[in-house]
Design an enzyme around this catalytic site. Structure first.
Site, short mmCIF file in Angstrom:
data_model
loop_
_atom_site.label_atom_id
_atom_site.label_comp_id
_atom_site.label_asym_id
_atom_site.label_seq_id
_atom_site.Cartn_x
_atom_site.Cartn_y
_atom_site.Cartn_z
N ASP A 366 44.09 -27.13 87.27
CA ASP A 366 44.77 -28.02 86.82
C ASP A 366 46.42 -27.30 86.53
OD1 ASP A 366 45.67 -30.42 85.59
OD2 ASP A 366 45.22 -29.51 83.37
N GLU A 369 51.35 -27.11 89.44
CA GLU A 369 52.60 -27.54 90.13
C GLU A 369 53.47 -26.39 90.25
OE1 GLU A 369 51.23 -29.17 87.46
OE2 GLU A 369 50.33 -30.38 88.87
N ASP A 454 47.68 -37.52 85.49
CA ASP A 454 47.25 -38.28 84.17
C ASP A 454 47.83 -39.75 84.32
OD1 ASP A 454 46.62 -35.86 83.42
OD2 ASP A 454 48.38 -35.25 82.31
C1 GLC Z 1 46.33 -32.02 82.07
C2 GLC Z 1 45.42 -32.73 83.03
C3 GLC Z 1 44.30 -33.32 82.26
C4 GLC Z 1 43.45 -32.52 81.33
C5 GLC Z 1 44.63 -31.83 80.19
C6 GLC Z 1 43.94 -30.74 79.35
O1 GLC Z 1 47.25 -33.10 81.37
O2 GLC Z 1 46.02 -33.48 83.97
O3 GLC Z 1 43.46 -33.94 83.27
O4 GLC Z 1 42.76 -33.04 80.65
O5 GLC Z 1 45.64 -31.26 81.14
O6 GLC Z 1 43.66 -29.81 80.14
#
Ligand code: GLC
Length: 732
Positions: A366, A369, A454
């Site tokens: 995650d 980017e 998200d």
């Molecule tokens: C980011 C991710 C999400 C995750 C959050 C906390 O917003 O896109 O899926 O739950 O981070 O890690």
């Protein structure tokens, strides 16, 4: 001030003479441009290599599959690029591509964007960004795949602009019949133009270049349950227990950032997860895999072993001043590994042994980017010049040498996923890795699955998920999904049930929810919702043999699993415009409810006959039907002539090999392929897979083995047509 003209206005310069050359461009471009041609798959393809003055060579392409890097290309014999594509260098850091876009031509692909499947009429920015405001005016998202398919009534052609630098694609805005792409770079790039052909052939060619997804582990196709967060091992086990107690199928539970100690990567909080290893073993006995999140940023702390090791190996991206760049993420001040470097990917891979040791089965990359809280929008899309290298946050080091981060930003997430994927393969040489990523670039499909970030618990986002996933699939990445139920805001029962009616057909199938939002596990919104969702998840598990077959098909042809109607109904102008329905493979057409309060909808069925999945009268295609879709319905239609392999419901994929399997034959005559393998190892790559050609005619099913390398699971088989079902034996 010198009165010399800038070089891009100064006419041609002598170019170094490579041994063999493609045909040179004839324009005022001052660097080197060569044109090549080759048949890619079945598609005549022209490639242009563009190197600005002083630009060295064409940079290493991270998008191309290893096999494609070895392709031989011949000098292009034509005079002009196909489809009227033209390009020029406008300023020192800006290239422009233009091509005609006649009215009626639809623009497909282009990766993840907050837009319908037809990308026409808007400007799209390709610059990977963590933008939490997912609304109509969001021009860019987490993934950038600069591959566009132009679909007209006489066929499709394609354009792949292989550059990870910022791009702006203006596709016939203001109802014009003209497209303009701005690429902000000082480096070289490659441009591919795929000649006129069909939609499946274009995607086949693109994925021949950029690679395909290998078969995922079977468990990763089951239901995954996530939330930010299940912050303790007690909570994670409780969630798993609920699934089994309520007999709702599930294969994986997911630990979000709170499993870590102080949000430091490669750590576990022993306060909240004192017995992590024991937990993963206990869950495994109950048929659950544990997936954990793994972000790229490393906490800048001398007390952190990963940070110290990273400094020793010099793996972190550096600012122009020479210091490791420090940004703010979950752990506070943090540094970023430079995944463009092979030695850094190896270093990362070594660290990943940590997860094998604690029993983690899959990894979720995650924030790659990379997302930085202090730099939410590091680049203003309104800008038409690239800042100098030393003003691009930090530098990165691809094989050609140091370069400003913006030039290569779109690669960061994919190369992190690659490092993760390759390490899992190395540590478990005969196991299919599971890596999920938020950020991606062209070719990402080689490194696993993506989800689209998200989203919100809105019907709008449920509807968009179809359009966005169709686009991502056409852009080469078949293993994709979105957060089921929505990440932000609160889902209610109606939304959750409608969402599952679509999500059971997503290739990647995970329920996830943000911190502080109302929980939406299948049982969280009351017994009525739970009953519907349970039935829908059961159907997903029944469909798994079909879904696995589609991954085999993708591997052979590049076809996505979710396909727009025009994929299988190319000559049908009505089908072409529809993007709230989709095909899952050739044989299932999904037409869900995507608006609140609706109980019925108009369903367009292409030519042919269609059998409602839940039974009922056969419908004739080539027109719309008014269809009632109740909350427990499976909103799908089976093509007349299909043989659908459906397993009996199971609680997790570990039980699947033993589950009875029924070949459901639709219509008087039907045919299909059926494959079986162990669902976990790489044996299928060496032929350890069974495959049969199935034909159904005059009330009899015949199965002809075309490959026998696996040996079967000992399960029982049946054949069914309408309400009749009888035992069947598969010849081996
Ligand atoms: C980011 C991710 C999400 C995750 C959050 C906390 O917003 O896109 O899926 O739950 O981070 O890690």
């Amino acid at each position: 001030m010198s009165d010399e003209k800038p070089y891009w206005e100064a006419g041609r310069q002598a170019a170094p003479s490579p041994a063999r050359r493609g045909r040179r461009e004839r324009d005022s471009f001052a660097g080197v441009a060569e044109r090549w041609e080759r048949r890619v798959g079945t598609v005549d393809t022209v490639r242009v290599d563009v190197v600005p003055p002083g630009g060295g060579g064409v940079p290493h392409s991270y998008a191309l599959a290893p096999a494609a890097l070895l392709h031989e290309w011949k000098p292009f014999r034509g005079r002009r690029l196909p489809a009227g594509v033209r390009w020029r260098q406008e300023t020192e850091s800006r290239f422009v591509l233009e091509f005609p876009l006649p009215l009626g031509t639809r623009c497909l692909g282009l990766g993840e964007l907050y837009r319908g499947t037809n990308r026409r009429g808007q400007t799209h920015v390709l610059f990977n960004s963590d933008d939490p405001h997912h609304t109509e005016s969001t021009p860019r998202l987490y993934q950038s795949i600069p591959f566009l398919i132009c679909e007209a009534s006489d066929g499709c052609w394609g354009l792949f602009l292989d550059s990870p630098a910022p791009q702006k694609w203006s596709l016939g805005n203001d109802l014009s019949d003209h497209a303009r792409v701005e690429l902000l770079t000082r480096r070289g790039f490659q441009l591919y133009v795929f000649g006129l052909t069909t939609l499946p052939e274009i995607v086949c060619a693109f994925t021949e270049l950029t690679g395909r997804t290998e078969l995922p582990p079977r468990w990763s196709l089951g239901h995954q349950q996530s939330r930010w967060s299940y912050p303790t091992e007690r909570k994670l086990r409780e969630v798993a227990r609920e699934f089994r107690r309520r007999r709702i199928p599930c294969d994986a539970v997911v630990a979000d950032i709170d499993y870590m100690d102080d949000y430091r990567v490669f750590t576990v909080s022993r306060e909240r997860f004192p017995h992590f290893e024991k937990m993963t073993r206990a869950l495994a006995r109950d048929g659950f895999r544990v997936v954990t999140i793994l972000d790229p940023a490393v906490k800048r702390s001398r007390r952190d072993a990963t940070y110290r090791s990273g400094l020793r190996h010099d793996v972190f991206c550096r600012s122009a001043s020479g210091e490791p760049y420090v940004g703010q993420v979950w752990a506070g001040a943090s540094v970023l590994p430079d995944f463009l470097r092979e030695d850094v990917r190896d270093w990362w891979g070594e660290k990943l042994r940590f997860f094998a040791d604690i029993g983690v089965a899959g990894l979720w990359n995650d924030m790659n980017e990379p997302a930085l809280f202090n730099q939410p929008a590091p680049f203003d899309p309104a800008v038409s010049e690239l800042p100098p290298d030393d003003q691009q946050l930090f530098l990165q080091r691809p094989p050609e040498g140091p370069v400003g981060h913006f030039e290569v930003r779109n690669l960061y997430g994919s190369q992190m996923a690659r490092a993760t994927y390759e390490a899992l393969l190395e540590h478990h040489p005969n196991q299919r890795p599971f890596v999920l990523s938020r950020s991606a670039y062209a070719g990402h499909q080689r490194f696993g699955a993506v989800w689209l970030g998200d989203n919100y618990s809105w019907f709008e986002h449920l509807r968009l998920s179809i359009q966005m996933l169709l686009s991502v699939g056409l852009s080469g990445v078949p293993f994709c999904g979105v957060d089921v139920g929505g990440f932000g805001q609160d889902a209610d029962g109606e939304l959750l049930v409608r969402w599952y009616q679509v999500a059971i057909f997503y290739p990647f199938f995970r329920n996830h929810c943000a911190l502080g939002r109302r929980p939406h596990e299948p049982w969280a919104l009351g017994p009525a919702t739970e009953a519907h969702v349970k039935r829908l998840i059961e159907v997903r598990y029944q469909l798994l043999p079909y879904l696995e077959g589609l991954f085999h098909e993708h591997r052979a042809t590049g076809a996505p699993l979710m396909r727009p109607l025009s994929w299988h109904a190319s000559g049908d102008p009505t089908a072409r415009e529809i993007d709230d329905e989709f095909f899952l493979g050739r044989d299932l057409l999904v037409a869900p409810i995507v608006h609140r309060g609706q109980e019925r909808r108009a369903v367009y069925l292409p030519t042919g006959k269609w059998h409602p999945f839940d039974g009922g009268a056969v419908l004739t295609g080539g027109r719309y039907h008014d269809v009632v879709v109740g909350p427990s319905a499976v909103p799908a239609f089976v093509r007349d002539g299909a043989i659908l392999p459906l397993a009996d419901p199971v609680q997790h994929t570990g039980e699947l090999p033993g589950a009875n399997l029924t070949f459901h034959c639709f219509g008087r005559q039907a045919s299909g392929l059926y494959r079986e393998d162990d669902g976990a190892s790489l044996g299928y790559q060496l032929g350890e897979c069974d495959e049969w050609r199935l034909t159904w005619s005059r009330g009899r099913l015949r199965a002809e083995p075309t490959q026998l390398g696996f040996g079967g699971t000992g399960r029982r088989y049946f054949v069914a047509s309408g309400s009749h079902r009888e035992a069947f034996s598969l010849p081996r």
